[in-house]
Design a protein around this motif. Structure first.
Motif, PDB file in Angstrom:
ATOM      1  N   UNK A 107       0.854  -1.160   0.000  1.00  0.00           N
ATOM      2  CA  UNK A 107       0.000   0.000   0.000  1.00  0.00           C
ATOM      3  C   UNK A 107       0.892   1.212   0.000  1.00  0.00           C
ATOM      4  N   UNK A 108       0.634   2.108  -0.920  1.00  0.00           N
ATOM      5  CA  UNK A 108       1.488   3.286  -0.904  1.00  0.00           C
ATOM      6  C   UNK A 108       0.757   4.376  -0.161  1.00  0.00           C
ATOM      7  N   UNK A 109       1.348   4.846   0.899  1.00  0.00           N
ATOM      8  CA  UNK A 109       0.692   5.914   1.638  1.00  0.00           C
ATOM      9  C   UNK A 109       0.907   7.218   0.889  1.00  0.00           C
ATOM     10  N   UNK A 110       0.037   8.153   1.182  1.00  0.00           N
ATOM     11  CA  UNK A 110       0.236   9.464   0.570  1.00  0.00           C
ATOM     12  C   UNK A 110      -0.374   9.519  -0.815  1.00  0.00           C
ATOM     13  N   UNK A 111      -0.873  10.690  -1.165  1.00  0.00           N
ATOM     14  CA  UNK A 111      -1.460  10.863  -2.495  1.00  0.00           C
ATOM     15  C   UNK A 111      -0.517  11.743  -3.284  1.00  0.00           C
ATOM     16  N   UNK A 112       0.765  11.520  -3.049  1.00  0.00           N
ATOM     17  CA  UNK A 112       1.729  12.473  -3.600  1.00  0.00           C
ATOM     18  C   UNK A 112       2.183  12.143  -5.002  1.00  0.00           C
ATOM     19  N   UNK A 113       1.620  11.098  -5.600  1.00  0.00           N
ATOM     20  CA  UNK A 113       1.984  10.828  -6.981  1.00  0.00           C
ATOM     21  C   UNK A 113       0.931  11.415  -7.902  1.00  0.00           C
ATOM     22  N   UNK A 114       1.339  11.835  -9.096  1.00  0.00           N
ATOM     23  CA  UNK A 114       0.342  12.403  -9.998  1.00  0.00           C
ATOM     24  C   UNK A 114      -0.741  11.381 -10.339  1.00  0.00           C
ATOM     25  N   UNK A 115      -1.993  11.800 -10.232  1.00  0.00           N
ATOM     26  CA  UNK A 115      -3.077  10.882 -10.563  1.00  0.00           C
ATOM     27  C   UNK A 115      -4.092  11.558 -11.469  1.00  0.00           C
ATOM     28  N   UNK A 116      -3.867  12.834 -11.761  1.00  0.00           N
ATOM     29  CA  UNK A 116      -4.775  13.544 -12.661  1.00  0.00           C
ATOM     30  C   UNK A 116      -6.210  13.507 -12.206  1.00  0.00           C
ATOM     31  N   UNK A 117      -6.405  13.588 -10.904  1.00  0.00           N
ATOM     32  CA  UNK A 117      -7.762  13.675 -10.388  1.00  0.00           C
ATOM     33  C   UNK A 117      -8.391  12.321 -10.124  1.00  0.00           C
ATOM     34  N   UNK A 554     -10.777   1.242 -25.095  1.00  0.00           N
ATOM     35  CA  UNK A 554     -11.804   0.505 -24.343  1.00  0.00           C
ATOM     36  C   UNK A 554     -12.008  -0.897 -24.907  1.00  0.00           C
ATOM     37  N   UNK A 555     -11.962  -1.003 -26.236  1.00  0.00           N
ATOM     38  CA  UNK A 555     -12.175  -2.303 -26.863  1.00  0.00           C
ATOM     39  C   UNK A 555     -11.176  -3.336 -26.338  1.00  0.00           C
ATOM     40  N   UNK A 556      -9.921  -2.905 -26.167  1.00  0.00           N
ATOM     41  CA  UNK A 556      -8.901  -3.866 -25.752  1.00  0.00           C
ATOM     42  C   UNK A 556      -8.569  -3.785 -24.258  1.00  0.00           C
ATOM     43  N   UNK A 557      -9.378  -3.016 -23.545  1.00  0.00           N
ATOM     44  CA  UNK A 557      -9.207  -2.953 -22.092  1.00  0.00           C
ATOM     45  C   UNK A 557      -7.880  -2.349 -21.651  1.00  0.00           C
ATOM     46  N   UNK A 558      -7.401  -1.368 -22.398  1.00  0.00           N
ATOM     47  CA  UNK A 558      -6.100  -0.760 -22.054  1.00  0.00           C
ATOM     48  C   UNK A 558      -6.299   0.401 -21.082  1.00  0.00           C
ATOM     49  N   UNK A 559      -7.186   1.320 -21.445  1.00  0.00           N
ATOM     50  CA  UNK A 559      -7.503   2.455 -20.578  1.00  0.00           C
ATOM     51  C   UNK A 559      -9.009   2.665 -20.592  1.00  0.00           C
ATOM     52  N   UNK A 560      -9.550   3.078 -19.455  1.00  0.00           N
ATOM     53  CA  UNK A 560     -10.928   3.531 -19.437  1.00  0.00           C
ATOM     54  C   UNK A 560     -10.923   5.029 -19.744  1.00  0.00           C
ATOM     55  N   UNK A 561     -12.081   5.562 -20.041  1.00  0.00           N
ATOM     56  CA  UNK A 561     -12.163   6.993 -20.322  1.00  0.00           C
ATOM     57  C   UNK A 561     -11.620   7.818 -19.147  1.00  0.00           C
ATOM     58  N   UNK A 562     -12.039   7.505 -17.893  1.00  0.00           N
ATOM     59  CA  UNK A 562     -11.482   8.288 -16.779  1.00  0.00           C
ATOM     60  C   UNK A 562      -9.956   8.179 -16.672  1.00  0.00           C
ATOM     61  N   UNK A 563      -9.409   7.005 -16.975  1.00  0.00           N
ATOM     62  CA  UNK A 563      -7.945   6.882 -16.944  1.00  0.00           C
ATOM     63  C   UNK A 563      -7.295   7.783 -17.992  1.00  0.00           C
TER      64      UNK A 563
END
Ligand code: ADP
Ligand code: MG
Length: 702
Positions: A107-117, A554-563
């Motif tokens: 588990x990585x503590x902290x939200x200090x990595x970029x997550x773009x929301x 999305x077709x190949x399950x690589x990224x979702x729209x939110x990602x």
């Protein structure tokens, strides 16, 4: 000289299958191999056994800590060390422990990595998950010996927060689709198709003491000021030149460290620009290659320090000479030993190869924008599409032989004729006659076929090769899928395949370009062909969420729209932050170093004028220089004020995207304007006054 035994040291710090075989009970070993090769999950018991063995092995190497080693969206690697220490027992004795649970999930503590929301601070939990397909290793440095476990990094809800998760997803996608293709051609033995990658890494080395005297290098990894040295790369005397002792001893140590880590460092040479060099490993599975490229960069940085050097991985550390890139060599190989990109001796008759080639050409043409995006980062903007750089237009180079095959296929539907490899007559009896490669080199092509692989050359030297390989795997998976959908149900396979190859090549031929990709005419020609030209990183960000891209991912399950949305957010943020640092650094260097140096020189010159007048000689020379210095200082001061103003305005902008564009279109212009008088001042100021090492000092006196 101390002898190096490569066979002995190679992989000695890696928890390889051979080590596992030695440490693990038979059934646990078999289970691990099965999961490594074909996916699935380890049972809880086996995970515990593996963890214990991994710890025992690491401790035998001197390890005190372990870490989940991951690749957040910063493009670098991240780690947090935990020692194997547990509660002492009643006698005060300490037992070292490492459980399957600790191995598999962190588990990585902290939200200090970029997550773009994707991750608000109130749900800051992020998880790291063991990637069993990339071997664990121990790393020795000043921190001690650390067991590093390659991991993927996801949010609480399973959204990818790193470079590895999508890469693993894309590896799965291309495996599935490529298997359909080889099955169509009668291959029943292959059970897996793996994308293979070899990344050539370019870098600069400069003297560390000089580096430490330059704030721009320290804060931004590149020079923000600096007049060109009298000599650049025009004599072509550095490329492949003999390697100086100090650099050679750095390279030797880098190789040793990398070999111990199981990285197949293979080729090393001086590059085109002064102080620029390259290292290339032997290709391996894309996933491991991405991890290993991070290790290459990390090792170069560390070893350089030990040698009193600093390794600059930035894409354009110096104006006026070449920047650095990373050539991403990519191919597809089956577990029964075939490379799908190997044309064989008669590519014109190799239908499977021609179909694969046609699919790749189609994929690159349809998603040239995504490929370009995958190779963009802030530093690469100075190396692609800018003043001194080749255009950032994606095109494919095939070489004369294949180009001719494609032309015949498009024109007549058949490639009957093959331009053969010719024998190169050296004209010297004692030299062998050489067979000329059917694909000549075209160093100006961003995406070149080089014999049995494609070489994607746009990637920046400091960037992770994760994204480019995600895109390559995914877009080719898509075109394989489309082809397989058609061919699997065709009544006459041969005929259908033939038609499909012809169709794909005819429709996507425009992406093939064998000419000089650096010529300005190419920009016009590419526009005529309708190829996308996205000159800067920011121009390419939106390509991630076009309808075309979203449905692909999305077709190949690589990224979702939110990602995808989150990644865009991170890109815009990164752009603004980087430029903010660079601009701040310029303000500081100009105000505290360059302008004061100018005043010092002014004082000297004013003294010289006075002296000349006192003794009754001509003051013309001193007066002229004094005049120019004074004017330059005025220009500098104006430009500095303009930059400060633009910077303050950009900092006020709230919207992430708008902010990034403000930095590009307003701040960046002021930065360039400030650099001009400063560099001019440098060329006329007394060297002993100039406040930091110059290009000459950095590039020629290492
Ligand atoms: P060149 O760029 O001169 O063709 P090499 O053939 O030495 O150079 O290869 C450069 C890089 O490409 C190396 O990292 C090498 O391991 C890698 N490479 C070679 N063959 C393949 C392949 N089939 N797939 C992926 N990478 C490859
Ligand atoms: Mg190459």
């Amino acid at each position: 000289m101390e002898k190096i035994n490569i066979e002995e040291i190679f992989g000695e710090n890696v928890f390889t299958p051979a080590v596992m075989k030695e440490y693990l009970p038979k059934d646990a070993y078999a289970e691990v191999m099965q999961v490594m090769e074909h996916g699935g999950e380890l049972s809880r018991e086996t995970a515990n056994v593996v963890a214990r063995c991994m710890k025992d092995w690491a401790v035998s190497k001197g390890a005190t800590h372990y870490t989940h080693w991951f690749q957040p969206l910063t493009g670098f690697t991240a780690e947090k060390h935990d020692s194997f220490i547990t509660h002492p027992d009643a006698d005060g004795k300490m037992l070292m422990e490492f459980s399957g649970k600790e191995l598999i999930k962190g588990e990585s503590d902290g939200s200090s990595f970029p997550s773009g929301g994707l991750r608000a601070t109130f749900e800051a939990r992020g998880y790291t998950a063991w990637d069993i397909t990339s071997p664990a290793f121990v790393r020795e440095d000043a921190t001690g010996v650390i067991l590093c476990i390659p991991t993927a990094f996801c949010s609480y809800k399973g959204e990818a927060l790193d470079k590895k998760t999508p890469l693993l997803r894309s590896t799965q996608a291309i495996n599935e689709q490529a298997l359909r293709i080889v099955r169509l051609f009668g291959n029943k033995t292959a059970t897996k198709v793996t994308p293979c990658v070899g990344a050539e890494q370019e870098y600069f080395l400069v003297d560390r003491e000089k580096y430490l005297k330059r704030y721009d290098l320290i804060y931004s990894g590149r020079t923000l000021f600096g007049a060109s040295a009298p000599k650049g790369q025009e004599m072509s005397d550095h490329y492949y030149g003999s390697i100086r002792e100090r650099i050679g001893s750095f390279m030797k140590d880098v190789n040793i460290e990398l070999w111990k880590l199981g990285v197949t460092a293979k080729t090393q040479h001086n590059e085109v620009a002064p102080a620029q060099h390259e290292l290339a490993p032997i290709y391996e599975s894309a996933n491991v290659a991405v991890d290993h490229n991070q290790l290459v960069m990390e090792t170069m940085r560390k070893v350089a320090e030990r040698h009193g050097l600093t390794c600059l991985l930035h894409e354009k550390p110096f104006n006026g000479i070449n920047g650095s890139g990373k050539h991403n060599n990519w191919s597809l190989s089956t577990d029964d030993g075939f490379n799908l990109l190997d044309p064989g001796d008669t590519p014109n008759a190799n239908i499977q190869f021609l179909l694969v080639l046609a699919c790749i050409i189609k994929a690159v043409d349809e998603h040239a924008d995504l490929l370009r995006q995958s190779a963009s980062d802030v530093g690469n903007d100075l190396r692609l599409g800018a003043d001194e750089a080749p255009p950032a237009i994606v095109s494919i180079f095939l070489g004369e032989q294949l180009d001719d095959v494609v032309r015949q296929l498009v024109e007549t539907g058949e490639a009957k004729h093959l331009i053969n490899s010719e024998v190169l007559a050296t004209g010297v009896d004692t030299l062998p006659d050489l067979l000329i490669d059917p694909t000549d080199r075209n160093r100006t092509s961003p995406f070149a076929f080089t014999g049995n692989k494609f070489e994607f050359r746009m990637v920046g030297s400091a960037d992770s090769i994760g994204d480019p390989n995600v895109i390559l795997n995914t877009i080719v998976a898509e075109s394989f899928c489309e082809a397989a959908d058609i061919l699997e149900v065709a009544d006459n396979f041969d005929l259908a395949c033939h038609d499909l190859i012809k169709k794909y090549l005819a429709e996507h031929q425009r992406i093939i370009f064998n000419g000089n990709g650096y010529a300005p005419e190419w920009v016009k020609e590419a526009a005529r062909r309708g190829l996308p030209n996205l000159p800067t990183m920011l121009d390419a960000v939106e390509t991630l969420t076009t309808d075309k891209a979203v449905s692909l991912f999305e077709k190949f399950g690589i990224y979702t729209k939110p990602e995808l949305e989150s990644r865009k957010e991170v890109l815009y943020e990164t752009y603004s932050k980087t430029l903010n640092i660079e601009a701040n650094c310029m303000v500081e260097m100009a105000s505290k170093q360059i302008i004061p140096a100018g005043f010092l020189y002014m004082k000297d010159l004013a003294g010289a004028v006075k002296l000349a007048n006192n003794v009754g000689v001509s003051d013309r020379a001193a007066r002229n220089i004094l005049k120019e210095v004074t004017e330059l200082l005025e220009n500098l001061e104006d430009a500095l004020e303009a930059l400060k103003k633009a910077l303050a305005e950009a900092q006020m902008v709230k919207d992430t995207k708008e902010k990034a564009f403000t930095y590009r279109d307003q701040v960046k212009i002021c930065m360039d304007a400030l650099r001009q008088p400063a560099d001019r001042l440098e060329t006329i100021t007394d060297k002993s006054i100039w406040p930091f090492p110059t290009y000459e000092d950095l590039l020629f006196e290492v």
